[in-house]
Scaffold this active site. Sequence first.
Site, PDB file in Angstrom:
ATOM      1  N   SER B  45      40.513   3.533  48.929  1.00  0.00           N
ATOM      2  CA  SER B  45      38.943   2.751  48.581  1.00  0.00           C
ATOM      3  C   SER B  45      38.303   3.747  48.058  1.00  0.00           C
ATOM      4  CB  SER B  45      38.491   2.477  50.094  1.00  0.00           C
ATOM      5  OG  SER B  45      39.422   1.637  50.626  1.00  0.00           O
ATOM      6  N   LYS B 164      47.192   3.772  58.157  1.00  0.00           N
ATOM      7  CA  LYS B 164      45.906   4.363  58.135  1.00  0.00           C
ATOM      8  C   LYS B 164      44.917   3.463  58.733  1.00  0.00           C
ATOM      9  CE  LYS B 164      42.035   6.147  55.217  1.00  0.00           C
ATOM     10  NZ  LYS B 164      41.483   5.999  54.019  1.00  0.00           N
ATOM     11  N   SER B 166      41.047   2.986  59.566  1.00  0.00           N
ATOM     12  CA  SER B 166      39.990   3.447  59.303  1.00  0.00           C
ATOM     13  C   SER B 166      38.951   2.566  60.183  1.00  0.00           C
ATOM     14  CB  SER B 166      39.603   3.211  57.805  1.00  0.00           C
ATOM     15  OG  SER B 166      40.347   4.159  56.848  1.00  0.00           O
TER      16      SER B 166
END
Lengths: 297, 297, 297, 297
Positions: B45, B164, B166
């Site tokens: 990102s 991952k 987030s």
Amino acid sequence: MDLRGIYPAITTPFATDGSVALDDLTHNVRRYNTTDVAGYTVLGSTGEAVMLNPVETDAVLVTAKEAADASKRLIAGTGAESTAETIQRTRRAAELGYHAALVRTPHYYKPMYRPEVYIAYYRSVADASPIPVIPYSIPQFTGVTLDTPEILALAEHPNIIGIKDSSGKVERIEEVAAAASDFNVLVGSAALICSALAAGARGGILALASALPEKCVAVYDLYRRERWEQAKELQWMLAKASQAIVSECGIAGVKFVMDLRGYRGGLPRLPLQPLSEEQKTRLREMLMLLEPATARN
Amino acid sequence: MDLRGIYPAITTPFATDGSVALDDLTHNVRRYNTTDVAGYTVLGSTGEAVMLNPVETDAVLVTAKEAADASKRLIAGTGAESTAETIQRTRRAAELGYHAALVRTPHYYKPMYRPEVYIAYYRSVADASPIPVIPYSIPQFTGVTLDTPEILALAEHPNIIGIKDSSGKVERIEEVAAAASDFNVLVGSAALICSALAAGARGGILALASALPEKCVAVYDLYRRERWEQAKELQWMLAKASQAIVSECGIAGVKFVMDLRGYRGGLPRLPLQPLSEEQKTRLREMLMLLEPATARN
Amino acid sequence: MDLRGIYPAITTPFATDGSVALDDLTHNVRRYNTTDVAGYTVLGSTGEAVMLNPVETDAVLVTAKEAADASKRLIAGTGAESTAETIQRTRRAAELGYHAALVRTPHYYKPMYRPEVYIAYYRSVADASPIPVIPYSIPQFTGVTLDTPEILALAEHPNIIGIKDSSGKVERIEEVAAAASDFNVLVGSAALICSALAAGARGGILALASALPEKCVAVYDLYRRERWEQAKELQWMLAKASQAIVSECGIAGVKFVMDLRGYRGGLPRLPLQPLSEEQKTRLREMLMLLEPATARN
Amino acid sequence: MDLRGIYPAITTPFATDGSVALDDLTHNVRRYNTTDVAGYTVLGSTGEAVMLNPVETDAVLVTAKEAADASKRLIAGTGAESTAETIQRTRRAAELGYHAALVRTPHYYKPMYRPEVYIAYYRSVADASPIPVIPYSIPQFTGVTLDTPEILALAEHPNIIGIKDSSGKVERIEEVAAAASDFNVLVGSAALICSALAAGARGGILALASALPEKCVAVYDLYRRERWEQAKELQWMLAKASQAIVSECGIAGVKFVMDLRGYRGGLPRLPLQPLSEEQKTRLREMLMLLEPATARN
């Protein structure tokens, strides 16, 4: 430019090997040409624009344009995440002869995108675009909403001629229509044609109109001709159809009903899933209610 | 593959004409090579992957790979909206020598994407990928969340080696770490390094580590070496830095602090906005607290 | 006042005719007296405060106070929708000998409640209260969140001594703990004891501690005594227990496990539902893992 | 029972010492008696029901009933968090002569309240109630939504006669109206009168009708009498008024405009805030547009 009327948000057909089936697209558009839809929206959300690579994107725009009857208004979905890419796609659509560009909100970095960012974004695109621009707000897909103040700010730009609001919030349609009299407010759900017209919308860009263009046009026409009770009766049927086909089954549902009705629907790209047998049965039954003759075949 | 450690989610530098500045990317990676980060995440990102066209995407992957020290682990962001495109990008990353692929959730058609769709999606990608796959859940950008049951289902696939997360939800990190002992749980916020390690995470893929790699590594190391009070003190400073730089200023903030510290940050692509003068002043003050010598230059 | 430690958010027992079972409450509190919990929170969310009428509310406060050992800190939930009512309840709790008041955010008119409204609200309550006030943020129930800036503004008031943050956002706990050193940051989930302590929290007000007070205290103590690996092992078990008991089964789950462990749990008030047989089986199995001897009885 | 027409959701006036001003309530209701509203909703959201204690609640119901003209339909808000309390309040309203009960969704423990819990809840209340029951869905305040399937399930109960849907989602109004022909679908926003009628609603329970009953009735009547263009013109004005008064200023705004128009509005209870001078100026200007003669006084 006055965008009164019903615009199918047309689908992108894929061949069994997963490639874009341009012949099927031509077939579909030619068939839509025989209906009273006002025009077509190519590469909107229903067109799986986010599933296509640049070469495919261009081929779809070229093919739809060629197949479309000259009397139909052509709107190209050209929104990308970056301003520069959106401008480039919009210019290409203009070059190909599209009449307007539908530009969805960029949304990936949404915590950074305040209303003033959207205002600046759409002004940049509209300044650079040879054709009129229509911002497109679809919070259920993007997670962001264009609200009344920013839409009204954008309505002042001479090259921004309308809004497609797929939020389902009729109150916003009304607020915008009340405040911006020459602005084309377009609704995004076939279930809301009458309500949106009552609130001041001019028409709709509708996924359901890809499968059932005549029905969507009929509701619109009945309402326009002030045959309110008939409009409401048919609207209620379309609300059920929209719920079953679009809300519950998504693009796969629209494409399946297209297949039933002689269009070339096919399957959406993965990870969009094909329909289950139960879903297919339910959609066949829905079509039986709406259009017994077709469903029986 | 054990992904212990800190991985900067590296930025993509742009030249003043808006093109990708590959030389600047090389400069940055070479400088990161001198730090103790475990490796790099390219085109996450923070790397503005959604802003790049296919040619740019490939050039960034090639350049970062060439510049990276052989001791550093390389993770490529390869997620796209369609399954086929994701597989294609993942194979290309493998071909270029990347060690693993970070694959964000497809999200545009989110009302259609139930947990089982995500499970099928990631299994297809993992089956087709020559390199291990790491699903990536970032609800603040995508509007969708991978939750514990689906992560645990994916953890059983031999080619899915971690997650991952987030979301900032440490409870989920803990649930996954508790149930899947060999799985690489990676946190996505520099403010949560200690909390995530306490919950069982193995490391982090961090935007802030692009600007402040040494500090992020230091918190990680202090915690690992059981110097808890020192870890907490530094963690608290990083939490403030993460809030000011990443949460409030986004990629533009990360790039600005990179510029202050001798990296080549530059500006993000529009519609991501450049910082205001007030924001710059605030970030300079923040850096003064963290690293007085650098900030004074 | 230093609120270090674990506080069960105790339940309100009901008789089979639906009335408040004060004797059962006395029984439970006397049993908690034998554990190492730091004190009790009476009439929090787990205490079904919103289900009680004023007479019942008063009786519960009186009864719990009488049953509590003098060494235990007593916190009364006193938040109501109107400022005046909250003040009145808080004064009554002080009169009865409670040491602090836990005040959840008013939330019904949430579109009107900006951060500055909450700041003014809590200041008014704290000004009028004879005992210290602890704001209470639980967005999953109220739909509103107290965020770091407003919490830090409130931390400056001499009669506001802490925050109960049940949002699960460890990042916020850390931001507040880092910026307000004498402030009692209390976490609201037993799954987050270690992570919250790592972030700077001082303890927790926990639904799960009503059913499993010793386990919650044990995790807290292990962490405090720097026995990190043991803390994490037990924390992982508590995370699973918290998920199964509190997140999936709610107050009915907490009460059922209380029944299994010799407390008087009973049923919550409708419309909170009793557990299904499957849920009960699952909770018995969960308890078997945590505490085999008890579960076997 | 057919609930066609416009029902103001009447406010609860407070004296300057904060107590309920029953005389002012009588004054207001007598004045509403002279308008063509179909009846009154007492102790809805606009009535600040959640701000009142049990004694005040009862006094308001008694007073409004006494003041109301016999020709007006009376609806009492009786929803509480517990099933038992809701039933008790509903029975009391019936005893006092109210014709129907408006029952908002319990919502505090929302993660536990699945659709089937709401169905069971409303069936219990309807079974026990001597008067017809109207479920009330207002997600912007409660954080929960009654959706079409559960509303249609409830519509089958003989003592559940309608729904107040304040979600603003006209699509749901249409789905319910299309599927349940004798069911009273009532909209909760004055901005949506025409759109909701077009979708099949029978009327509305409206905060704005407490301040501007004649205008709300006028839109309704124009639409019913098929004077569509006039209806739309006035609807657009009401949409602006509703946005400025209700959406931006809340109950304080409604009460302020009531004061300007000869009703007794006063202030809401804290923490609902009084209006700023800017807000008052804006509302005076709004009223000037709607009703120049009144605003000039």
